[in-house]
Design a protein around this motif. Structure first.
Motif: not given
Length: 898
Positions: A763-786
């Motif tokens: 069947g079809l698997y959908r994985l929501l991947v979070k790509v996050s940096d280690h920034g300070y004071p607040e890390p930023l992130h993006s998401t992508v659907m695999v």
């Protein structure tokens, strides 16, 4: 016979040799350069040359030789072949060669220099030239006349000529000037005329020439002279030669007018009227006669005598001083003495008719004798003048005066007449004694001479005056006084050495040496200041630098020459004025500033510190940005560097600026500094996912894929730097038949299969991947659907795409990915055999349990197949017929970017 033959032919040989001697005469100017042709001997002797009639092969070559290189030979060069005579490098100076020596010829070997006495202008250079070969042999006497040129100016032997003329010299008197000008040139080039630059209307010059041609100037008196009107005339005598152009020389001529006895004594008045009291004492001054003679020295001496017309009685009564003309009473006046005396006095001068003056003396008969004033001086007295030092104490005694009546009939009183700090008081207990004393200290600077009178009178009103002069002697009681106690000066820096500052002036009211002032620097004055002891001129010997020292303050002293000396002190202040001699100076040659990116516009980046050692306008500094002025601006006064816009490190990470500092001098001086601005990264960029490029792309995963296999990867980058660019991957949402089957590496983003896929896992698997940096004071992130599609093949792509377009219902996990930035290395520890055996036993038992559990699980799945098929309808792809087992042997095909 042989002897007779020789005696016979001898005279003929001499005659033949003499006939071979020849003279040539040339002339040239003195001072010619080398190489000037004087003459050609071959041509002038008419000797055969190369152009003659005889063949050159039959004619031997001619040779010309100076017989001896003597004195004359150094001035000429003779060409041995052509016979041409030229001047040499030694310049001919006629005046040096031909010194007048009464016709003597100075020989130098076979050459000589001759100065003939027959003509003062002839100067000959004599040469002997031999002409060879034998058939042309002859001795040539060459005479070269040196012509004079006007190369010497007249010169007086002394620069100052003095001449004395008696004042009674008649017109046309001629006086020879003993130092005429000399000119070594000859003829018209020598001195021709003399003239006076200023003749004062009474003098002129004439020139006489003697038999030898020497010219002597004579001074001629053209007008009357009077020493008493003008005793000296100073002018300039000018000598001029006859050359073209003429040359001149000059000397100062002083004409002194000597005195003669042409003036006789003269009295200013013809008669004097004098009154004399009959009771006058011996030696009383009657009169003084004075005659004046305008002459000098002995010619002006005047003696005085009585005329023979003066009676003997008058001569005995009045004494006449022959030298001074002072008439005094020489005998007592009694009742028989005539009351009128006519004294005719002669003023006698040498060789003169005496001058005459008449003195009429009228004697007034006095019935009583006047009071007598007899002084007895205590202070120093000379000829009626009393000398007192200033600052003598009060009541200093000057003199005692005895006042008495000679007839002792009348009472006599006295008093002091005149101004001054004096007092005349009776000296008790004596009745006729008076004491003259001071009433306060005398001051030479206030008044130097006092004239007072001691007046005595009797009861009959008869008065007698005794005049006393008091001369105050100066003492060193005054210190020098500066015109200013505070002397304020200014001078520009970088002055020339020994620059003048000022001239000090101090005065001393004392007289003589006591009032002479000398100037000295105080002990606090720097060594490079100088003060002239006599003139008071203050100078500085070195260059002053305002930046080194701006103010100088020291003392100066003015000291007089008295004993003991007195002094006064003044203060000198010198302000060194600024010149623009210092460029602006940055505290650093290079400035570096670290600024966080996205710094707000016109925010303060840093302060550029600059100094200028000069003062005032010269020390005012203006800053400007030489490059990058469209982005950066600098505050001129404070040196604050600002950016006009917000800076983004990702666009440009650093900036290099050049800042110029210009001072306010004229001309202005400047300097530059380098500014480096480094932008510090801030976490302003989230990670950018480069793969997969779309949330709707998918990848086919074959069911035969082994656990641990790499399925795909998520690849992202971050524009930031440092920790802001360190990326971590995590799966925060899953959807599929068995979503736990896939995991993602937090560091690399690699997605791998965790466990084997079963028939029910299709069947079809959908994985929501979070790509996050280690920034300070607040890390930023993006998401992508695999999207992963587990199946043997893709048979209905449109269906899969429709599923991908639907919004997945995925719950987001809150678990943050954990990633170690730096790998941690764990040390392997040695284990004993016993733990190893225990571990192997446990693994074996676990394997048996796992096999048993899997069997039970398979049975249960078969019973629930239809139920699960309905449950997973939206993530399974309907297959047409059964699975083609041959497709399982094919390699999996990755489908992406659909």
């Amino acid at each position: 016979h042989l002897l007779l033959f020789l005696l016979f032919i001898g005279p003929f040989n001499c005659f033949a040799s003499y006939s071979r001697a020849t003279e040539l005469f040339y002339s040239l100017n003195e001072g010619l350069p080398a190489g000037v042709l004087i003459g050609s001997l071959a041509r002038d002797l008419r000797l055969p040359t190369a152009g003659g009639q005889h063949p050159a092969a039959l004619r031997p070559p001619l040779s010309f030789t100076l017989a001896s290189h003597g004195l004359g030979g150094q001035y000429v060069q003779l060409d041995n072949r052509s016979g041409e005579l030229h001047t040499s490098a030694v310049e001919i100076d006629r005046e040096a060669l031909c010194v007048e020596s009464s016709g003597a010829t100075i020989f130098g070997g076979s050459s000589a220099v001759s100065s003939s006495s027959s003509s003062s202008e002839s100067c000959l250079l004599l040469l002997d030239v031999l002409v060879l070969p034998q058939e042309y042999f002859r001795l040539v006497k060459v005479k070269i006349a040196i012509r004079d040129v006007n190369d010497n100016a007249p010169l007086f032997p002394v620069p100052h000529i003095r001449l004395s003329v008696p004042e009674n010299a008649p017109v046309n008197t001629r006086l020879a000037i003993e130092h005429p000008a000399l000119d070594p040139d000859m003829g018209t080039n020598s001195v021709q005329t003399y003239r006076l630059r200023d003749n004062y209307g009474v003098f002129t010059l004439d020139v006489e020439e003697n038999e030898s041609g020497e010219r002597t100037p004579y001074l001629i008196v053209m007008g009357a002279l009077d020493r008493e009107t003008q005793e000296e005339y100073v002018t300039v005598i000018v000598a001029e030669d006859g050359g073209t152009p003429p040359l001149v020389g000059s000397a100062t001529l002083t004409i002194g007018i000597s005195d003669i006895n042409d003036n006789c004594p003269q009295f200013n008045d013809s008669q004097l009227n004098v009154t004399l009291y009959g009771n006058s004492s011996l030696g009383t001054h009657v009169a003084t006669v004075h005659a004046v003679d305008m002459d000098l020295g002995s010619n002006a001496q005047v003696t005085y005598s009585y005329s023979q017309k003066v009676p003997e009685s008058s001569r005995d009564l009045f004494h006449l001083n022959e030298s001074t003309g002072v008439i005094t009473l020489s005998t007592k006046v009694d009742g028989d003495t005539p009351r009128l005396h006519r004294l005719i006095i002669l003023g006698n001068g040498p060789g003169c008719i005496p001058a005459v003056i008449t003195v009429l003396v009228t004697i007034i008969k006095v019935m009583m004798r006047p009071p007598e004033v007899v002084p007895r001086f205590i202070a120093n007295e000379v000829e009626g003048v009393v000398y007192l030092k200033e600052l003598e104490p009060i009541n200093t005694p000057i003199a005692f005066f005895t006042i008495k009546d000679p007839d002792e009939k009348y009472k006599v009183n006295c008093y002091l007449d005149g101004d001054g700090p004096f007092r005349l008081s009776p000296y008790k207990p004596y009745s006729n004694e008076y004491l003259l004393e001071t009433t306060k200290p005398l001051d030479f600077e206030t008044q130097q001479l006092y004239e007072i009178s001691i007046v005595a009178w009797n009861s009959e009103g008869f008065h007698v005056n005794r005049v006393i002069k008091v001369q105050v002697l100066d003492d060193n009681d005054n210190s020098p006084v500066f015109s200013e106690q505070l002397i304020e000066l200014s001078i520009e820096e970088n002055n020339v050495p020994n620059a003048f500052l000022t001239k000090l002036h101090a005065t001393d009211a004392d007289s003589g040496e006591r009032g002479q002032v000398s100037y000295f620097l105080g002990p606090d004055a720097p060594s490079y200041f100088s003060l002239d002891k006599t003139t008071g001129v203050l100078t500085v010997s070195t260059q002053l630098d305002r930046e080194e020292k701006e103010k100088y303050r020291y003392t100066v002293k003015a000291v007089d020459s008295g004993f003991p000396p007195r002094e006064s002190i003044a203060t000198v202040t010198i302000t060194v004025l600024d010149k623009n001699d210092n460029s602006p100076r940055f505290i650093n040659k290079d400035f570096s500033f670290f600024v966080p990116e996205n710094f707000p516009g016109f925010g303060e980046i840093g302060v550029i510190s600059v100094t200028d050692a000069d003062a005032g306008q010269n020390g005012w500094v203006a800053l400007s940005v030489l490059n990058g002025s469209d982005i950066f601006v600098i505050d001129t006064g404070k040196g604050v560097l600002r950016a006009k816009v917000s800076l983004d490190r990702e666009q440009q990470s650093s900036y290099i600026l050049w800042i110029e500092a210009v001072d306010g001098g004229d001309p202005a001086l400047s300097s530059t500094a380098k500014i480096t601005i480094l932008l510090l990264d801030i976490n302003d960029n989230p990670p950018l996912v480069l793969f997969p490029q779309s949330n709707t792309s998918y990848l086919l995963v074959l069911p035969s894929t082994l656990p641990g296999s790499l399925i795909t990867e998520v690849y992202a980058v971050d524009k930031d730097t440092g920790m802001n660019a360190v990326i971590a991957y995590s799966i925060i949402g899953r959807r599929g038949p068995r979503p736990e089957s896939f995991r993602i590496d937090p560091k690399t983003g690699n997605i791998t299969l965790e466990e084997s896929l079963m028939q029910n896992d299709y069947g079809l698997y959908r994985l929501l991947v979070k790509v996050s940096d280690h920034g300070y004071p607040e890390p930023l992130h993006s998401t992508v659907m695999v999207n992963l599609f587990v199946n043997d093949t893709v048979s209905n792509e449109s269906y899969i795409e429709s599923l991908l377009r639907k919004e997945p219902d995925i719950s987001v996990e809150e678990k943050q990915p954990q990633i170690s930035v730096e790998p941690t290395h764990k040390k392997m520890e040695s284990a004993s055999c016993m733990p190893t055996l225990v571990a192997l036993s446990i693994i074996s038992l676990g394997s048996i349990a796992l096999v048993t559990g899997m069997g039970i699980y398979i049975c249960l799945r078969k019973g629930k197949r239809h139920h699960r098929a309905d449950e997973n309808l939206e993530v399974q792809i309907p297959l047409n017929g059964r699975i083609n087992l041959h497709m399982l042997e094919k390699k999996p095909m990755e489908i992406s970017n659909i």
